[in-house]
Design a protein around this motif. Structure first.
Motif, PDB file in Angstrom:
ATOM      1  N   TYR A 154      40.328   3.094 -34.119  1.00 38.99           N
ATOM      2  CA  TYR A 154      40.399   2.973 -35.573  1.00 38.99           C
ATOM      3  C   TYR A 154      40.960   4.249 -36.178  1.00 38.99           C
ATOM      4  O   TYR A 154      40.656   5.353 -35.729  1.00 38.99           O
ATOM      5  N   ARG A 211      39.104  -2.733 -42.562  1.00 40.03           N
ATOM      6  CA  ARG A 211      40.461  -3.153 -42.167  1.00 40.03           C
ATOM      7  C   ARG A 211      41.055  -4.090 -43.206  1.00 40.03           C
ATOM      8  O   ARG A 211      42.182  -3.894 -43.656  1.00 40.03           O
ATOM      9  N   ASP A 236      41.060   9.794 -35.520  1.00 41.58           N
ATOM     10  CA  ASP A 236      40.950   8.464 -34.932  1.00 41.58           C
ATOM     11  C   ASP A 236      39.731   8.407 -34.014  1.00 41.58           C
ATOM     12  O   ASP A 236      39.409   9.395 -33.338  1.00 41.58           O
ATOM     13  N   LEU A 287      33.498  -2.578 -40.083  1.00 36.52           N
ATOM     14  CA  LEU A 287      34.849  -2.157 -39.696  1.00 36.52           C
ATOM     15  C   LEU A 287      35.879  -3.205 -40.128  1.00 36.52           C
ATOM     16  O   LEU A 287      36.973  -2.860 -40.586  1.00 36.52           O
ATOM     17  N   SER A 297      43.383  -0.701 -36.868  1.00 36.14           N
ATOM     18  CA  SER A 297      42.984  -0.517 -35.476  1.00 36.14           C
ATOM     19  C   SER A 297      44.138  -0.879 -34.571  1.00 36.14           C
ATOM     20  O   SER A 297      45.027  -1.644 -34.935  1.00 36.14           O
ATOM     21  N   SER A 355      36.109   2.262 -31.408  1.00 31.36           N
ATOM     22  CA  SER A 355      35.066   1.459 -32.057  1.00 31.36           C
ATOM     23  C   SER A 355      33.703   1.709 -31.419  1.00 31.36           C
ATOM     24  O   SER A 355      32.689   1.734 -32.120  1.00 31.36           O
ATOM     25  N   ALA A 365      41.355   1.064 -43.257  1.00 35.22           N
ATOM     26  CA  ALA A 365      41.489   1.445 -41.848  1.00 35.22           C
ATOM     27  C   ALA A 365      42.377   0.440 -41.139  1.00 35.22           C
ATOM     28  O   ALA A 365      42.573  -0.673 -41.614  1.00 35.22           O
TER      29      ALA A 365
END
Length: 108
Positions: free
Chosen positions: A68, A52, A23, A48, A59, A26, A57
């Motif tokens: 993340y 997602r 992990d 990002l 967050s 950001s 991924a």
């Protein structure tokens, strides 16, 4: 969006590589990507977001930071695709190797 379409972008592939190690905040991801690719913070944020939305991924908030994590389920889709097509190439490359060895033997 197909998993390979998402990973077709070098920035997103690098983000996945970074997240595969664990992990990351950001800000840390942005710092690495900006240094390696020379793109802006908003551009990194867009990449990002794509990861997602595509399910690669997720967050979570940790205080004022976004952390993340890699979601391995979509990576399974990539692995399945590679395994499905690997047999094709493995057989072809094995045949090429046999032919090359045969040609070397005939030349001697």
């Amino acid at each position: 969006m197909h998993a390979l379409d998402v990973l077709g972008d070098p920035v997103r592939r690098r983000l996945v590589e970074l997240l595969a190690r664990g992990d990351r905040a950001s800000g840390d991801l942005t710092e690495v990507i900006r240094a390696e690719f020379g793109i802006s913070q908003p551009a990194v944020s867009n990449h990002l977001r794509v990861l997602r939305e595509a399910g690669f991924a997720h967050s979570s908030a940790e205080g004022s930071r976004r952390i993340y994590s890699l979601d391995g389920e979509r990576m399974t889709e990539v692995q399945d695709w590679v395994e499905e097509h690997l047999g094709f190439w493995t057989n072809r490359l094995d045949a090429l190797g046999t032919e090359l060895r045969r040609n070397r033997t005939e030349e001697r």
